[in-house]
Scaffold this active site. Structure first.
Site, short mmCIF file in Angstrom:
data_model
loop_
_atom_site.label_atom_id
_atom_site.label_comp_id
_atom_site.label_asym_id
_atom_site.label_seq_id
_atom_site.Cartn_x
_atom_site.Cartn_y
_atom_site.Cartn_z
N HIS A 21 36.40 -94.78 -47.77
CA HIS A 21 35.72 -94.37 -46.42
C HIS A 21 34.33 -93.99 -46.28
O HIS A 21 33.53 -94.43 -45.50
CB HIS A 21 36.34 -93.25 -45.58
CG HIS A 21 38.15 -93.99 -45.18
ND1 HIS A 21 38.54 -93.98 -43.86
CD2 HIS A 21 39.00 -94.15 -45.81
CE1 HIS A 21 39.81 -94.36 -43.61
NE2 HIS A 21 40.02 -94.55 -45.13
N ASP A 121 35.37 -91.29 -38.08
CA ASP A 121 36.57 -92.01 -38.44
C ASP A 121 37.87 -91.45 -37.68
O ASP A 121 37.80 -90.47 -37.14
CB ASP A 121 36.66 -91.37 -40.00
CG ASP A 121 37.30 -92.52 -40.92
OD1 ASP A 121 37.88 -93.65 -40.47
OD2 ASP A 121 36.88 -92.53 -41.94
N ALA A 350 35.66 -99.44 -63.10
CA ALA A 350 34.83 -100.75 -63.43
C ALA A 350 34.34 -101.44 -62.38
O ALA A 350 34.61 -101.17 -61.25
CB ALA A 350 35.87 -101.63 -64.01
N TRP A 370 41.53 -103.40 -47.74
CA TRP A 370 40.38 -104.35 -47.06
C TRP A 370 39.19 -104.51 -47.82
O TRP A 370 38.62 -105.40 -47.87
CB TRP A 370 40.31 -103.46 -45.67
CG TRP A 370 39.49 -104.54 -44.67
CD1 TRP A 370 38.40 -103.86 -44.08
CD2 TRP A 370 39.51 -105.65 -44.39
NE1 TRP A 370 38.05 -104.84 -43.31
CE2 TRP A 370 38.62 -106.10 -43.37
CE3 TRP A 370 40.62 -106.66 -44.74
CZ2 TRP A 370 38.25 -107.36 -42.71
CZ3 TRP A 370 40.24 -108.01 -44.40
CH2 TRP A 370 39.17 -108.38 -43.34
N GLU A 375 35.86 -107.95 -50.81
CA GLU A 375 34.96 -108.24 -52.06
C GLU A 375 35.36 -109.69 -52.74
O GLU A 375 34.33 -110.51 -53.41
CB GLU A 375 34.91 -106.98 -52.89
CG GLU A 375 34.18 -105.98 -52.36
CD GLU A 375 34.13 -104.74 -53.22
OE1 GLU A 375 34.84 -104.88 -54.55
OE2 GLU A 375 33.71 -103.61 -53.07
N ASP A 391 48.34 -99.93 -45.12
CA ASP A 391 47.95 -101.13 -44.32
C ASP A 391 47.65 -102.39 -45.22
O ASP A 391 47.59 -103.57 -45.00
CB ASP A 391 46.37 -101.03 -43.84
CG ASP A 391 45.50 -100.36 -44.68
OD1 ASP A 391 45.78 -99.80 -45.68
OD2 ASP A 391 44.26 -101.13 -44.62
N GLN A 392 48.02 -102.25 -46.43
CA GLN A 392 47.93 -103.34 -47.66
C GLN A 392 48.77 -104.65 -47.44
O GLN A 392 48.18 -105.49 -47.74
CB GLN A 392 48.09 -102.61 -48.80
CG GLN A 392 47.05 -101.62 -49.34
CD GLN A 392 47.60 -100.92 -50.44
OE1 GLN A 392 48.40 -101.22 -51.41
NE2 GLN A 392 46.73 -99.84 -50.95
#
Length: 480
Positions: A21, A121, A350, A370, A375, A391-392
């Site tokens: 966030h 938020d 990484a 998300w 990405e 939420d995945q």
């Protein structure tokens, strides 16, 4: 000759205390303060706890300023745990309660800063009330996909009242009954008796209390239908404003994640290893910055990667401390040691975006947070979707619906078999299906890149914020 006097817009940003966030809020702050608006200069005051702000200290500038919010003292919650990083899962309710109790302190910060606007938020539905008490308008900035947000709002409202399934079947779970089960397991968790804000109300209240519009971290070209439906669900009079994917460069991501010299040397090691691999031959395996796999999950993942026969870079994380009853693994499975040319294991952090952009990267085995989905799309890399919680699963469904992902078969989210991991990885890396995935991922790469480079979105947001504050409407000419 006279020139128009530039106006100044002071914005307080208040992200939740998590890396996923804080980072997009900080990236938007960077873009707002460097926007080439002809009339308005923006200054951002980013509010967070001292432990969070210390990790991103080098990103403070004359126009991006940090303001410390000190949470009330609690026996099990020392200041170094006023962040979700390394926070034991059992203390998450305590952290939320501490933030809710800090509302008066946040109000005092607003008195001190005296901003024109608040961007907040969803976990702080009380923040816009503190702002309103001081005559400051507030807008919610969502770091979740519009698909996931509209799904949750649907299930909390229309779906529950009318017993109807989410209208976008590719993202939902096919029936109102299955969607209610998902909500009960992953979203509507058991409330603590001393909770100041019911969990089910945080998102709904934040959307309701957002003035005039809601800003969403997304690509309009990808999520327009979900944005429109979300606007309909919240009354139809509140615009959903896309601000782009807010992709962060690798150096900024390392700083936000707390990376330092050791992270840089590890990053170099990873990139050198990738340089020795053939194009599209490596799978990046990473499950986010704050999820720790159990010993069983880790063993099955290791076996799945071995069975796939593919090369991989696997980013693993272990908790800092051991707690009684905690099932998180503390080390890789005994005997798991991939050959140097076959796989590379990286512990901790990484450079995810750099790895995804490397020609050797052919797929991304991901939890589908998300930011990770965006990405991967930005790099044109297909996703092997293995969602674990919250939420995945919805973002995994969206990526699959877009044609950029294959799913690991799961009986329940968070559970999987090694054989199913291997099968999904091979689908993404070999054969005609992998070619189709890469073609679609390449198409979406252009879409996401176009949205990320669209300065007009940030300029439009500046103008909306200015209008909300009564600025940008009258100009005073001053002499040169």
């Amino acid at each position: 000759m006279a020139q128009m006097e530039r106006e100044h817009l002071s914005v307080v940003m208040f992200p939740w205390l998590a890396h996923g966030h804080v980072t997009p809020y900080l990236e938007l702050a960077r873009r707002l303060t460097s926007a080439n608006d002809a009339d308005i200069d923006v200054t951002v005051h980013l509010v967070s706890t001292p432990v969070n702000l210390s990790a991103i200290a080098r990103h403070q500038t004359p126009r991006i300023r940090f303001a410390e919010l000190h949470l009330p003292a609690a026996p099990d919650l020392p200041p170094e745990l006023h962040t979700t990083k390394h926070l034991p899962a059992r203390l998450m309710p305590a952290l939320k309660r501490a933030c809710d109790l800090a509302a008066p302190r946040f109000g005092a910060l607003l008195d001190e800063i005296r901003p024109d606007l608040l961007l907040f938020d969803f976990l702080y539905p009380w923040a816009p009330l503190e702002a309103a008490a001081r005559g400051v308008p507030a807008a919610h900035l969502s770091t979740f996909s519009a698909a996931a947000t509209s799904f949750v709002v649907h299930c909390l409202g229309r779906g529950r009242r009318e017993g109807c399934a989410f209208p976008f079947r590719g993202v939902g779970f096919g029936s109102a009954e299955e969607e209610a089960k998902y909500m009960a397991q992953y979203i509507l968790r058991e409330e603590l008796p001393d909770a100041l804000v019911p969990e089910r109300n945080r998102l709904l209240l934040s959307l309701a209390r957002s003035s005039a519009f809601v800003a969403v971290k997304t690509c309009a070209d990808v999520e327009r239908p979900y944005m429109d439906y979300l606007s309909e669900l919240v009354g139809g009079n509140k615009e959903m404003v896309p601000v782009g994917p807010l992709l962060v460069d690798a150096d900024a991501a390392a700083a936000a994640a707390g990376g330092g010299t050791s992270s840089e040397s590890e990053s170099d090691r990873v990139m050198r290893w990738l340089d020795a691999q053939t194009p599209a031959s490596v799978v990046l395996v990473c499950f986010g910055s704050e999820y720790f796999m159990s010993e069983q999950q880790l063993a099955r993942m290791a076996r799945g990667l071995e069975l796939s026969g593919e090369r991989f870079v696997w980013v693993v994380r272990f908790p800092r401390e051991t707690e009684e009853g905690d099932e998180a693994a503390r080390a890789l499975p005994r005997g798991f040691a991939p050959a140097p040319g076959r796989g590379l294991v990286v512990e901790g952090w990484a450079p995810q975006r750099r790895i995804l952009a490397h020609p050797a990267c052919g797929a991304f085995l991901s939890h589908c947070g998300w930011s990770s989905v965006l990405e991967s799309l930005a790099a044109g890399v297909p996703i092997v979707a293995l969602p674990l919680h919250i939420d995945q699963p919805l973002d995994a469904n969206l990526a699959t619906e877009l044609g950029a992902a294959v799913r690991v078969q799961q009986e329940r989210f968070g559970e999987f078999r090694a054989e199913d991991v291997a099968r999904a990885v091979r689908r993404a890396m070999r054969g005609e299906e992998s070619h189709a995935l890469r073609r679609r991922a390449a198409e979406l790469r252009e879409v996401v890149a176009r949205n990320d480079a669209d300065d007009a979105q940030v300029a439009a947001l500046v103008q909306r914020m200015a209008r909300l504050c009564g600025k940008g409407q009258q100009r005073v000419a001053v002499p040169n």
